[in-house]
Scaffold this motif. Structure first.
Motif, PDB file in Angstrom:
ATOM      1  N   GLU B 241     -50.740 -18.597  71.370  1.00 42.19           N
ATOM      2  CA  GLU B 241     -51.457 -17.801  70.555  1.00 42.19           C
ATOM      3  C   GLU B 241     -50.260 -17.510  69.584  1.00 42.19           C
ATOM      4  O   GLU B 241     -49.309 -17.239  69.599  1.00 42.19           O
ATOM      5  CB  GLU B 241     -51.399 -16.532  71.346  1.00 42.19           C
ATOM      6  N   VAL B 242     -50.643 -16.240  68.114  1.00 42.96           N
ATOM      7  CA  VAL B 242     -50.344 -16.497  67.590  1.00 42.96           C
ATOM      8  C   VAL B 242     -48.373 -15.133  67.993  1.00 42.96           C
ATOM      9  O   VAL B 242     -48.701 -14.082  69.346  1.00 42.96           O
ATOM     10  CB  VAL B 242     -50.318 -15.328  66.533  1.00 42.96           C
ATOM     11  N   ASP B 243     -47.442 -15.708  67.968  1.00 38.95           N
ATOM     12  CA  ASP B 243     -46.263 -15.413  68.587  1.00 38.95           C
ATOM     13  C   ASP B 243     -45.830 -13.321  67.911  1.00 38.95           C
ATOM     14  O   ASP B 243     -46.064 -13.230  66.886  1.00 38.95           O
ATOM     15  CB  ASP B 243     -44.688 -15.576  68.620  1.00 38.95           C
ATOM     16  N   HIS B 244     -45.360 -12.371  68.233  1.00 39.95           N
ATOM     17  CA  HIS B 244     -45.564 -11.691  68.169  1.00 39.95           C
ATOM     18  C   HIS B 244     -44.299 -11.293  67.595  1.00 39.95           C
ATOM     19  O   HIS B 244     -44.357  -9.955  66.999  1.00 39.95           O
ATOM     20  CB  HIS B 244     -44.746 -10.545  70.063  1.00 39.95           C
ATOM     21  N   HIS B 245     -43.642 -12.501  67.741  1.00 35.89           N
ATOM     22  CA  HIS B 245     -41.682 -11.923  66.772  1.00 35.89           C
ATOM     23  C   HIS B 245     -41.713 -13.272  64.949  1.00 35.89           C
ATOM     24  O   HIS B 245     -41.844 -12.008  64.160  1.00 35.89           O
ATOM     25  CB  HIS B 245     -40.660 -12.305  67.136  1.00 35.89           C
ATOM     26  N   SER B 246     -42.118 -14.059  65.529  1.00 30.46           N
ATOM     27  CA  SER B 246     -42.978 -15.262  64.471  1.00 30.46           C
ATOM     28  C   SER B 246     -44.012 -14.428  63.272  1.00 30.46           C
ATOM     29  O   SER B 246     -44.073 -14.770  61.903  1.00 30.46           O
ATOM     30  CB  SER B 246     -42.386 -16.393  65.039  1.00 30.46           C
ATOM     31  N   HIS B 247     -45.118 -14.193  64.201  1.00 24.74           N
ATOM     32  CA  HIS B 247     -46.476 -14.143  63.291  1.00 24.74           C
ATOM     33  C   HIS B 247     -47.006 -15.371  63.239  1.00 24.74           C
ATOM     34  O   HIS B 247     -48.261 -15.880  61.990  1.00 24.74           O
ATOM     35  CB  HIS B 247     -46.361 -12.905  62.445  1.00 24.74           C
TER      36      HIS B 247
END
Lengths: 301, 267
Positions: B241-247
């Motif tokens: 999934e899209v990472d919460h920090h890096s987007h």
């Protein structure tokens, strides 16, 4: 004793900032460094949309330095404004946002998006990252291309514009003059020097990208030479960088003609490097009875 | 709180060819947990970057950390030459370790391959300690499966203090011939959760195995690092999934890991 400097009307409390990409937006180093003590925080390059960057390995060590090919991974300007700029709001330091793009329009989109952001004091335009296939360095290796992008950005920018120059050129003075003539308020140099490392046991490239940008103490003499040549060529202020790890290193750049300096890869080696550089410059000024740091800028004889 | 600090070597010995066992005295030891790591700086300044080395044991009462590492290059070769009383700079404590609360009441298989074995010792120890503090139903069963190249079974005796140890060796000289997965098959080992550290082919096999068995696998990843604190974005792993920090679909191994739920990462 005065350590304040001024670049394009923006006053910094001291001449020390960080190399873009080596410090995030300050958040990761907040545990080590009181960001209020820095002249400015320069953020990691940000584009109009999120960029995933390059495959790994992205970093490798070389003698006295390192190579990186991160490929400007970034979360995009919207997240950057909501999260990173918000984080920096409470700090008493100048904020320089490093801007990257694949086309001139990409850069302009980011610059326009930032025009209303009160927290942004200056823009640094990355036309010198060697690790992406489109954009970036493509605008920084020919004087005509640099002229065109600088003019276009100056049309849209509300904050002062710093053009970050690449060392991967034949004549740095020509590039510095092109940036100045096109309206840049300042220049920063050097970005990393394109390099390569080969793993002889695996017979592969050490970096997935094959080439990477070299940084670290080993590149300092090249950087000092280029800052000196640029300072001889233009009147706009220069932010000098390339292998600065100590106050002595920083002072070489200032004496060569830099108004300010950036600590880059040294942050990875010593997370306290920025503060030690600031303290070391003050010590040098005391020891040598220098009243105003401005007296040191370009003072090499 | 992370910091760079000086560490004094309390002892160092070789456990197997190229494998060293070093105890360091440093005040960050009190913050260290299983699965975390520290950056160790060579004193030779031509080698600038901290070497990420996992924590094999942490002893808060003695402010001591145990590192068991393999000589892999110039930096670790330098470390191997030091003796008691010598000093090194370290950066830490870095990364997120294993979350022991997720392992309560489960049959937990601790899997280590080669130089991925050391962090399993601190994990086994912490699970063993947790078992003392929880109700019977919350106690974890500690099953340890470790893979070696040959008969140099470093840390085996230490591991046996905390659980049943199964061994695999590549040359077949000890235990099951082959790797940890061969040992699991041969011994018919069943588990409700896996914690693992080792080479990428082993971690890929464990990710597949855990998906087939529908059990969680917490795997510790390795990558070339520069800063170690999440700033440089050098050590990323692809995420589902899209990472919460890096987007983007990248997580930072040094700060978001090094321990990840296997199903969350594309390895």
């Amino acid at each position: 004793m005065r350590t304040e400097i001024e670049i394009a009307g923006v006053k910094w409390k001291n001449p020390v900032t960080v190399g873009s990409g080596t410090f995030g937006s300050g958040m990761e180093y907040d545990e080590f460094v009181d960001l209020n003590k820095l002249g400015a925080v320069t953020s990691k390059g940000v584009a109009n949309i999120p960029w995933p960057g390059n495959p790994t390995p992205r970093v490798t060590e070389v003698y006295g330095g390192m190579l990186n090919a991160i490929g400007l991974q970034n979360p995009g300007i919207d997240v950057f404004c909501e999260r990173d700029l918000k984080f920096l709001e409470s700090y008493d330091t100048k904020v320089i946002v490093n801007v990257c793009g694949k086309s001139i329009q990409d850069y302009v989109d980011v610059v326009e998006r930032l025009s209303d952001e009160k927290r942004v004091d200056m823009l640094e335009i990355n036309v010198s990252c060697p690790n992406v296939k489109e954009g970036a360095i493509a605008f920084g290796q020919k004087a005509e291309a640099l002229t065109e992008i600088t003019k276009e950005i100056k049309k849209h920018a509300k904050q002062p514009v710093i053009m970050k120059l690449s060392p991967n050129v034949t004549d740095i003075a020509e590039m510095a003059r092109a940036a100045e003539a096109a309206g840049a308020d300042a220049i920063s140099l050097i970005n990393t020097i394109t390099g390569m490392k080969i793993d002889i046991n695996r017979r592969t490239f050490a970096l997935a990208n094959k080439t990477g940008g070299m940084s670290g103490p080993a590149i300092k003499p090249v950087a000092v030479r280029m800052v000196y040549q640029a300072a001889q060529a233009v009147k706009i202020p220069i932010i000098g960088m390339g292998g600065i790890a100590t106050a002595e290193d920083a002072l070489e750049f200032i004496l060569a003609g830099a108004t300010a300096v950036s600590v880059g890869a040294a942050n990875f080696v010593n997370p306290y490097a920025t503060l030690q550089v600031i303290e070391g410059i003050e010590d040098y000024m005391r020891r040598n009875n220098v009243e105003d740091i401005k007296d040191l800028i370009g003072a090499v004889r | 709180m992370k910091k760079k600090t000086s560490a004094k070597i309390l002892s160092q010995k070789s456990l197997a060819p190229g494998i060293y066992d070093m105890w360091l005295e440093c005040d960050i030891a009190k913050d260290a947990h299983a699965g975390q790591f520290i950056g160790v700086y060579p004193n030779d300044k031509s080698t600038l970057l901290p070497r990420p080395i996992s924590i094999c044991e942490a002893d808060a009462s003695k402010s001591a950390l145990r590192l068991v590492y393999r000589v892999a290059g110039k930096g670790t070769a330098e470390f191997s030459r030091y003796n008691e009383g010598d000093c090194l700079d370290v950066l830490g404590v870095l990364g997120n370790g294993y979350d022991l609360s997720l392992l309560k009441g489960k049959r937990v298989m601790l899997m280590g391959g080669g130089i991925g074995i050391p962090p399993m010792l601190e994990l086994a120890k912490e699970l063993f300690e947790q078992n003392k503090a929880v109700t019977d139903g919350e106690k974890a069963e500690i099953i340890i499966v470790v893979g070696y190249r040959d008969s140099k079974t470093f840390l085996k005796e230490d591991l046996e203090k905390y659980g049943k140890v199964y061994i695999a060796s590549e040359d077949g000289s000890v235990g099951t011939k082959g790797n940890v997965m061969n040992a699991v098959a041969e011994e018919n080992i069943e588990a409700d959760a896996i914690c693992a550290c080792g080479p990428m082919p082993m971690l890929r096999a464990i990710k597949k195995f855990a998906e087939e068995k529908n059990i969680p696998a917490y795997i510790s990843l390795e990558e070339h690092m520069a800063c170690g604190v999440g700033a440089c974005l050098g050590c990323v792993v692809k995420t589902k999934e899209v990472d919460h920090h890096s987007h983007v679909n990248n997580a930072r191994i040094c700060t978001d890991g090094p321990v990840f739920l296997a199903e969350d990462v594309e390895i």
